[in-house]
Design an enzyme around this catalytic site. Structure first.
Site, PDB file in Angstrom:
ATOM      1  N   ASP A  67       0.879  -1.158   0.000  1.00 39.26           N
ATOM      2  CA  ASP A  67       0.000   0.000   0.000  1.00 39.26           C
ATOM      3  C   ASP A  67       0.920   1.212   0.000  1.00 39.26           C
ATOM      4  O   ASP A  67       1.634   1.470   0.978  1.00 39.26           O
ATOM      5  CB  ASP A  67      -0.882  -0.026   1.247  1.00 39.26           C
ATOM      6  CG  ASP A  67      -1.802   1.190   1.357  1.00 39.26           C
ATOM      7  OD1 ASP A  67      -1.577   2.192   0.638  1.00 39.26           O
ATOM      8  OD2 ASP A  67      -2.741   1.138   2.173  1.00 39.26           O
ATOM      9  N   VAL A  68       0.929   1.969  -1.097  1.00 36.57           N
ATOM     10  CA  VAL A  68       1.920   3.035  -1.249  1.00 36.57           C
ATOM     11  C   VAL A  68       1.693   4.212  -0.315  1.00 36.57           C
ATOM     12  O   VAL A  68       2.539   5.098  -0.219  1.00 36.57           O
ATOM     13  CB  VAL A  68       1.995   3.533  -2.713  1.00 36.57           C
ATOM     14  CG1 VAL A  68       2.415   2.412  -3.648  1.00 36.57           C
ATOM     15  CG2 VAL A  68       0.680   4.167  -3.151  1.00 36.57           C
ATOM     16  N   ASN A  94       2.551   5.201 -10.292  1.00 40.25           N
ATOM     17  CA  ASN A  94       1.288   5.132 -11.029  1.00 40.25           C
ATOM     18  C   ASN A  94       0.078   4.841 -10.156  1.00 40.25           C
ATOM     19  O   ASN A  94      -1.052   5.161 -10.532  1.00 40.25           O
ATOM     20  CB  ASN A  94       1.410   4.042 -12.103  1.00 40.25           C
ATOM     21  CG  ASN A  94       0.099   3.759 -12.782  1.00 40.25           C
ATOM     22  OD1 ASN A  94      -0.421   4.588 -13.542  1.00 40.25           O
ATOM     23  ND2 ASN A  94      -0.471   2.584 -12.521  1.00 40.25           N
ATOM     24  N   TYR A 159      -9.642  13.880  -6.513  1.00 40.85           N
ATOM     25  CA  TYR A 159      -8.748  13.261  -7.493  1.00 40.85           C
ATOM     26  C   TYR A 159      -8.050  14.332  -8.331  1.00 40.85           C
ATOM     27  O   TYR A 159      -6.818  14.305  -8.495  1.00 40.85           O
ATOM     28  CB  TYR A 159      -9.545  12.328  -8.390  1.00 40.85           C
ATOM     29  CG  TYR A 159      -8.745  11.697  -9.510  1.00 40.85           C
ATOM     30  CD1 TYR A 159      -7.931  10.594  -9.271  1.00 40.85           C
ATOM     31  CD2 TYR A 159      -8.809  12.192 -10.808  1.00 40.85           C
ATOM     32  CE1 TYR A 159      -7.197  10.013 -10.300  1.00 40.85           C
ATOM     33  CE2 TYR A 159      -8.088  11.625 -11.843  1.00 40.85           C
ATOM     34  CZ  TYR A 159      -7.281  10.532 -11.575  1.00 40.85           C
ATOM     35  OH  TYR A 159      -6.556   9.967 -12.597  1.00 40.85           O
ATOM     36  N   LYS A 163      -3.965  15.364  -8.686  1.00 41.44           N
ATOM     37  CA  LYS A 163      -3.244  15.312  -9.955  1.00 41.44           C
ATOM     38  C   LYS A 163      -2.601  16.652 -10.293  1.00 41.44           C
ATOM     39  O   LYS A 163      -1.532  16.703 -10.919  1.00 41.44           O
ATOM     40  CB  LYS A 163      -4.176  14.838 -11.067  1.00 41.44           C
ATOM     41  CG  LYS A 163      -4.616  13.380 -10.897  1.00 41.44           C
ATOM     42  CD  LYS A 163      -3.426  12.432 -10.807  1.00 41.44           C
ATOM     43  CE  LYS A 163      -3.817  10.981 -10.701  1.00 41.44           C
ATOM     44  NZ  LYS A 163      -2.659  10.077 -10.689  1.00 41.44           N
TER      45      LYS A 163
END
Length: 256
Positions: A67-68, A94, A159, A163
């Site tokens: 889990d990053v 990613n 989101y 980004k």
């Protein structure tokens, strides 16, 4: 000879979609690839399939669960890669969390979760590979933004916010690590047809093709494989004097 012969790469969120396409292409170009996936049964199975495809084609790959958003898991992912292949030359951040809905319905917990995976995860992964890249005399960190950061479309506020942050992070980190000959660039996908999109309810490919034709210069949907070449370019010596940049791969939707 491949463009990435002898290189070691970690690609997060590589069990499917864009990450899996990049992993397959990296393997074909000669890189040893750590295919990161979220630690769940379904993602493990998908990642093992990607690893099998790379290895069956003559490449070298392993699957690494992490889990990053968790520092300890990210550090273990990098350590596992180092034990298998050596210090990473390439890190592709990613992995991403995503949801749709009006911004008034976002809970603080949902906001924090998306930022933890998308933004914190990007930072943690870059931090974890920095020392090894310094030992190797350089490297390439490739972040993943989204055309949504330019377009600001509704119902994806958290989101889109992550980004946009990733673009700023890419530029700032490029200045921080340039002295170490580490390049930091970002890939900005457009409307890409992936398994996740289908799960979100977009099952009509013909309709999505028609929408793409209305808004893009190239009148077709993008697919994960359309981005793979850009990931190879940014990891290869062909981009040795490029850093701090964002490359938009969107069929001509957003013009920047």
């Amino acid at each position: 000879m491949g463009q990435l012969d002898g290189k070691v790469a970690i690609i997060t969120g590589a069990s499917r979609g864009i990450g899996a396409a990049a992993a397959r292409r990296y393997g074909a170009e000669g890189a040893s690839v750590a295919v990161n996936h979220y630690p769940s049964d379904d993602m493990t199975e998908l990642a093992e399939q990607v690893v099998g495809e790379i290895n069956d084609a003559g490449g070298a790959a392993i699957a690494v669960a992490a889990d990053v958003s968790e520092p300890d898991q990210v550090d273990r992912m990098v350590a596992t890669t180092r034990e298998a292949f050596g210090d990473p030359d390439i890190m592709v951040t990613n992995a991403a969390a995503f949801r749709r809905g009006p911004w008034t319905e976002i809970t603080p917990e949902q906001w924090d979760k998306v930022f933890a995976v998308n933004m914190r995860g990007t930072y943690l992964c870059a931090r974890a590979v920095h020392e090894g890249m310094v030992r190797k005399g350089g490297g390439a960190i490739i972040t993943v933004s989204s055309v949504m950061a330019h377009l600001g479309l509704p119902n994806m506020l958290e989101y889109v916010s992550t980004k946009g942050s990733i673009i700023a992070f890419t530029r700032a980190l490029a200045h921080e690590v340039g002295k170490d000959y580490i390049r930091v660039n970002s890939v900005m996908p457009g409307a890409i047809r992936t398994e996740h999109e289908i799960e979100m309810g977009s099952t009509d490919l013909a309709a999505s093709e028609a929408r793409a034709a209305e808004r893009q210069c190239l009148p077709r949907r993008g697919f994960a494989e359309d981005l793979a070449g850009t990931f190879v370019f940014l990891a290869s010596e062909d981009s040795a004097f490029i850093t701090g940049q964002t490359i938009c791969v969107d069929g001509g939707w957003a013009h920047r």
